[in-house]
Motif scaffolding. Structure first.
Motif, mmCIF file in Angstrom:
data_model
loop_
_atom_site.group_PDB
_atom_site.id
_atom_site.type_symbol
_atom_site.label_atom_id
_atom_site.label_comp_id
_atom_site.label_asym_id
_atom_site.label_seq_id
_atom_site.Cartn_x
_atom_site.Cartn_y
_atom_site.Cartn_z
ATOM 1 N N ILE A 58 35.604 8.929 6.959
ATOM 2 C CA ILE A 58 36.013 9.331 5.612
ATOM 3 C C ILE A 58 34.805 9.835 4.824
ATOM 4 C CG2 ILE A 58 36.916 8.456 3.425
ATOM 5 C CD1 ILE A 58 38.631 6.522 5.153
ATOM 6 N N MET A 59 33.662 9.099 4.962
ATOM 7 C CA MET A 59 32.461 9.507 4.239
ATOM 8 C C MET A 59 31.947 10.849 4.751
ATOM 9 S SD MET A 59 31.829 7.368 1.871
ATOM 10 C CE MET A 59 30.192 7.916 1.401
ATOM 11 N N GLY A 60 32.054 11.074 6.067
ATOM 12 C CA GLY A 60 31.616 12.343 6.639
ATOM 13 C C GLY A 60 32.425 13.500 6.071
ATOM 14 N N ASN A 61 33.744 13.305 5.997
ATOM 15 C CA ASN A 61 34.589 14.359 5.436
ATOM 16 C C ASN A 61 34.284 14.594 3.962
ATOM 17 O OD1 ASN A 61 36.001 15.220 7.686
ATOM 18 N ND2 ASN A 61 37.525 13.586 7.510
ATOM 19 N N LEU A 62 34.031 13.474 3.230
ATOM 20 C CA LEU A 62 33.689 13.611 1.806
ATOM 21 C C LEU A 62 32.394 14.417 1.658
ATOM 22 C CD1 LEU A 62 34.070 12.745 -1.218
ATOM 23 C CD2 LEU A 62 32.618 10.793 -0.694
ATOM 24 N N LEU A 63 31.418 14.108 2.514
ATOM 25 C CA LEU A 63 30.143 14.807 2.451
ATOM 26 C C LEU A 63 30.337 16.301 2.704
ATOM 27 C CD1 LEU A 63 27.046 14.857 2.343
ATOM 28 C CD2 LEU A 63 27.029 14.302 4.767
ATOM 29 N N LEU A 64 31.132 16.627 3.735
ATOM 30 C CA LEU A 64 31.368 18.041 4.054
ATOM 31 C C LEU A 64 32.086 18.748 2.900
ATOM 32 C CD1 LEU A 64 32.363 18.229 7.812
ATOM 33 C CD2 LEU A 64 30.204 18.808 6.692
ATOM 34 N N GLU A 65 33.029 18.021 2.292
ATOM 35 C CA GLU A 65 33.791 18.615 1.190
ATOM 36 C C GLU A 65 32.862 18.921 0.008
ATOM 37 O OE1 GLU A 65 37.062 16.076 -0.122
ATOM 38 O OE2 GLU A 65 36.684 16.887 -2.131
ATOM 39 N N LEU A 66 32.001 17.946 -0.337
ATOM 40 C CA LEU A 66 31.072 18.153 -1.453
ATOM 41 C C LEU A 66 30.071 19.254 -1.111
ATOM 42 C CD1 LEU A 66 30.341 14.436 -2.397
ATOM 43 C CD2 LEU A 66 31.701 16.053 -3.715
ATOM 44 N N TRP A 67 29.615 19.241 0.134
ATOM 45 C CA TRP A 67 28.603 20.200 0.550
ATOM 46 C C TRP A 67 29.148 21.625 0.531
ATOM 47 C CZ3 TRP A 67 28.311 22.990 5.373
ATOM 48 C CH2 TRP A 67 27.101 23.665 5.556
ATOM 49 N N SER A 68 30.435 21.762 0.903
ATOM 50 C CA SER A 68 31.003 23.104 1.019
ATOM 51 C C SER A 68 31.083 23.795 -0.341
ATOM 52 C CB SER A 68 32.396 23.036 1.656
ATOM 53 O OG SER A 68 33.266 22.369 0.768
ATOM 54 N N THR A 69 31.074 23.046 -1.436
ATOM 55 C CA THR A 69 31.213 23.681 -2.748
ATOM 56 C C THR A 69 29.933 24.403 -3.172
ATOM 57 O OG1 THR A 69 30.562 21.697 -3.925
ATOM 58 C CG2 THR A 69 32.904 21.991 -3.543
ATOM 59 N N ASP A 70 28.748 23.896 -2.763
ATOM 60 C CA ASP A 70 27.549 24.625 -3.189
ATOM 61 C C ASP A 70 26.491 24.737 -2.095
ATOM 62 O OD1 ASP A 70 26.786 22.042 -3.133
ATOM 63 O OD2 ASP A 70 25.883 22.001 -5.127
ATOM 64 N N ARG A 71 26.823 24.334 -0.865
ATOM 65 C CA ARG A 71 25.985 24.580 0.300
ATOM 66 C C ARG A 71 24.493 24.379 0.069
ATOM 67 N NH1 ARG A 71 28.472 26.888 5.361
ATOM 68 N NH2 ARG A 71 30.654 26.642 4.804
ATOM 69 N N LYS A 72 24.118 23.152 -0.173
ATOM 70 C CA LYS A 72 22.704 22.831 -0.250
ATOM 71 C C LYS A 72 22.111 22.822 1.152
ATOM 72 C CE LYS A 72 23.473 19.726 -4.109
ATOM 73 N NZ LYS A 72 23.109 20.777 -5.063
ATOM 74 N N ALA A 73 20.790 22.903 1.212
ATOM 75 C CA ALA A 73 20.134 22.655 2.492
ATOM 76 C C ALA A 73 20.184 21.144 2.735
ATOM 77 C CB ALA A 73 18.695 23.135 2.447
ATOM 78 N N VAL A 74 20.534 20.738 3.961
ATOM 79 C CA VAL A 74 20.643 19.310 4.263
ATOM 80 C C VAL A 74 19.829 18.986 5.513
ATOM 81 C CG1 VAL A 74 22.193 17.407 4.816
ATOM 82 C CG2 VAL A 74 22.990 19.229 3.313
ATOM 83 N N LEU A 75 19.064 17.892 5.430
ATOM 84 C CA LEU A 75 18.399 17.357 6.604
ATOM 85 C C LEU A 75 18.969 15.958 6.803
ATOM 86 C CD1 LEU A 75 16.345 18.093 8.704
ATOM 87 C CD2 LEU A 75 14.547 17.208 7.248
ATOM 88 N N PHE A 76 19.746 15.796 7.869
ATOM 89 C CA PHE A 76 20.554 14.597 8.058
ATOM 90 C C PHE A 76 20.089 13.883 9.319
ATOM 91 C CE2 PHE A 76 24.177 12.146 9.439
ATOM 92 C CZ PHE A 76 24.887 11.830 8.301
ATOM 93 N N VAL A 77 19.593 12.663 9.159
ATOM 94 C CA VAL A 77 19.086 11.905 10.298
ATOM 95 C C VAL A 77 20.153 10.926 10.769
ATOM 96 C CG1 VAL A 77 17.561 9.998 10.851
ATOM 97 C CG2 VAL A 77 16.620 12.081 9.873
ATOM 98 N N THR A 78 20.375 10.874 12.070
ATOM 99 C CA THR A 78 21.359 9.929 12.598
ATOM 100 C C THR A 78 21.007 9.595 14.042
ATOM 101 O OG1 THR A 78 23.703 9.583 13.103
ATOM 102 C CG2 THR A 78 22.896 11.831 13.254
#
Lengths: 262, 266
Positions: B174-194
């Motif tokens: 759910i959090m992953g989808n929320l992140l993608l949804e928020l990100w898609s609105t203004d497309r910031k650069a993201v560095l995501f460690v996992t």
């Protein structure tokens, strides 16, 4: 445990204790009393004495003076503890320089200071307040010192990433953290403020609960001693209740498990 | 090359208590373009988080250069928002004040900051939880507040350190989808460690693999061409996803085993 049941059990303990006391002082066993009234008084005498004090109104003045001394000791001791605790935590060099002296003074039994304070500040309230301050200060000081130094590194990093400068860090991170540690020691520091006042009064004064007890002891008036101790105990219970109320308001952000009731 | 963030030959080393030197990351070169979502995957203890701290300006590199928008970074990276792995909310502030604080430090009036914080809480689905303190929120809710806390400052680049690591599988999705949804609105650069390859492929435009530490290096860089918008759960069953996963896992597997051998499986 159910609250009503708890109160019932608490009352039971009180009633049992008083019953043992009453029986020991009034029922002779094998010709002698288990608790001779000369040394232990009797519950009825003590109760009558307390009632007499409150009906005549003489006790109010003593209560008020002890309360005043404890409050002043608490306020001044806490303020000094917060300021110096903060200062030491933010200036490790200062802390390192003063470290042995802080430990030395803290190791000193405060009772030995009472005569000195009486000499310096007279037999009035000031010397009792000074004694209380020496007790309250160190508790608050150590807690604030700890609180400032033990802020989680992640929270600090987060604060900096959120754009906080030194002043904002002080206000939004160090200060609340230090205060929360101070509040968590509130019961202890308020208790010690009362101890400082009463011990000071006991060792030389003209008023207060400590004076009341000391006067009664001076004339082997055991009922008076016990009555004084009971009034003092009730007084501490009331103050502790007020502290608990203050704590509930001030530490709402803390998980319940971390706030202890004693 | 002038991305939102460039790491150029970055080496990170720590002085150990016994006087020795521990090299966490060696010669890492990585570029994140504007609007690009890059995921870094590597075995436990490979220095992924260290790399983020360098990108944030919290940890200076022993060698190499970090550039933000082409300019070498000398202090804290003011363009970056950082979502930490551990709980980083201020426990003495309500959810609303936790989100508002990032604006207050930027000089926005308290009233206005709180109004915008409320709007952000609503966006992450916590509109009715503004007056709760962090300890009254679940792990997933705290992460949502953390996300709002970082995004309200509108950072140009978002650094995320295993942000959903401690959450259960459903909440992570759910959090992953929320992140993608928020990100898609203004497309910031993201560095995501996992450390979760599934998560990395499902979220990112590019997946970067790091070798097992110490002196961990970047050993692989795969573009993810799966179409957007994506749904984390659905994308995982697509053949293209499976194929890419297989390719990357070939490389990652060996490193994970090395990592286990070094850390004793921890």
């Amino acid at each position: 445990m159910h609250r009503g049941k708890l109160i019932l059990l608490q009352l039971l303990v009180g009633v049992l204790t008083i019953s043992v006391w009453e029986i020991g002082t009034s029922v002779p066993i094998g010709g002698s009393y288990l608790l001779p009234p000369f040394f232990f008084s009797t519950p009825v005498d003590v109760a009558l004495r307390i009632i007499k004090w409150f009906v005549e109104g003489t006790v109010w003045r003593h209560l008020w003076i002890t309360l005043y001394e404890a409050m002043m000791a608490f306020i001044i001791g806490s303020a000094a503890g917060v300021i110096i605790g903060f200062w030491f935590a933010r200036q490790p060099v200062v802390a390192a320089v003063f470290d042995p002296y802080v430990k030395m003074i803290n190791a000193l039994p405060r009772v030995v200071l009472a005569p000195i304070f009486a000499l310096w500040f007279g037999l009035g309230a000031a010397s009792k307040i000074a004694l209380g301050i020496t007790l309250v200060f160190f508790i608050v000081f150590f807690n604030v010192y700890q609180g400032v130094r033990e802020v989680s590194p992640t929270i600090l990093a987060n604060a900096r990433m959120l754009g906080m400068n030194d002043r904002a860090l002080m206000r939004h991170v160090y200060w609340p953290s230090a205060l929360s540690w101070m509040f968590s020691s509130l019961h202890t520091s308020v208790g010690f403020a009362v101890v400082g006042a009463v011990v000071g009064e006991y060792l030389g004064s003209a008023a207060g609960l400590g004076y009341l007890i000391q006067q009664a002891e001076g004339v082997f008036d055991v009922a008076g001693v016990f009555a004084g101790m009971l009034v003092l105990a009730a007084f501490v219970l009331v103050i502790d209740g007020l502290v608990t109320m203050a704590e509930r308001r001030l530490l709402v952000w803390r998980p319940a498990a971390e706030t202890h009731s004693l | 090359m002038r991305g939102a963030l460039d790491l150029d030959g970055v080496t990170v080393a720590f002085r150990l208590a016994d006087g020795g030197i521990y090299t966490a990351v060696e010669g890492a070169t990585l570029s994140v373009a504007d609007g690009e979502f890059v995921a870094i995957v590597g075995p436990t203890g490979c220095g992924k988080s260290t790399l983020l701290n360098v990108a944030a300006g919290l940890q200076p590199p022993a060698a190499g250069v970090v550039r933000k928008a082409g300019v070498p970074l000398t202090a804290l990276n003011r363009d970056a928002g950082y979502l930490f792995q551990a709980d980083a909310l201020f426990p003495w502030k309500t959810a609303l004040d936790n989100v508002a604080i990032g604006l207050e430090t930027a000089g926005v009036s308290r009233r206005q900051a709180r109004e915008r914080a409320q709007a952000w809480l609503t966006r992450v689905g916590l509109g009715a939880f503004g007056n709760r303190y962090p300890h009254m929120l679940s792990g997933g809710q705290r992460k949502r507040v953390g996300l709002a806390q970082v995004l309200i400052r509108d950072p140009k680049i978002l650094l995320m350190d295993e942000p959903f690591g401690p959450l259960d599988a459903q909440t992570r999705q759910i959090m992953g989808n929320l992140l993608l949804e928020l990100w898609s609105t203004d497309r910031k650069a993201v560095l995501f460690v996992t450390h979760d390859l599934d998560e990395a492929i499902a979220l990112a435009d590019r997946v970067v693999i790091m070798s097992a530490g110490p002196a961990s290096r970047i050993i692989g860089d795969w573009p993810v061409t799966l179409p957007r918008p994506r749904d984390i759960a659905e994308v995982k069953v697509e053949p293209a996803f499976r194929a890419l996963h297989r390719d990357i896992w070939q490389v990652l597997k060996g490193e994970v085993l090395k990592g286990y051998a070094q850390t004793g499986g921890g």
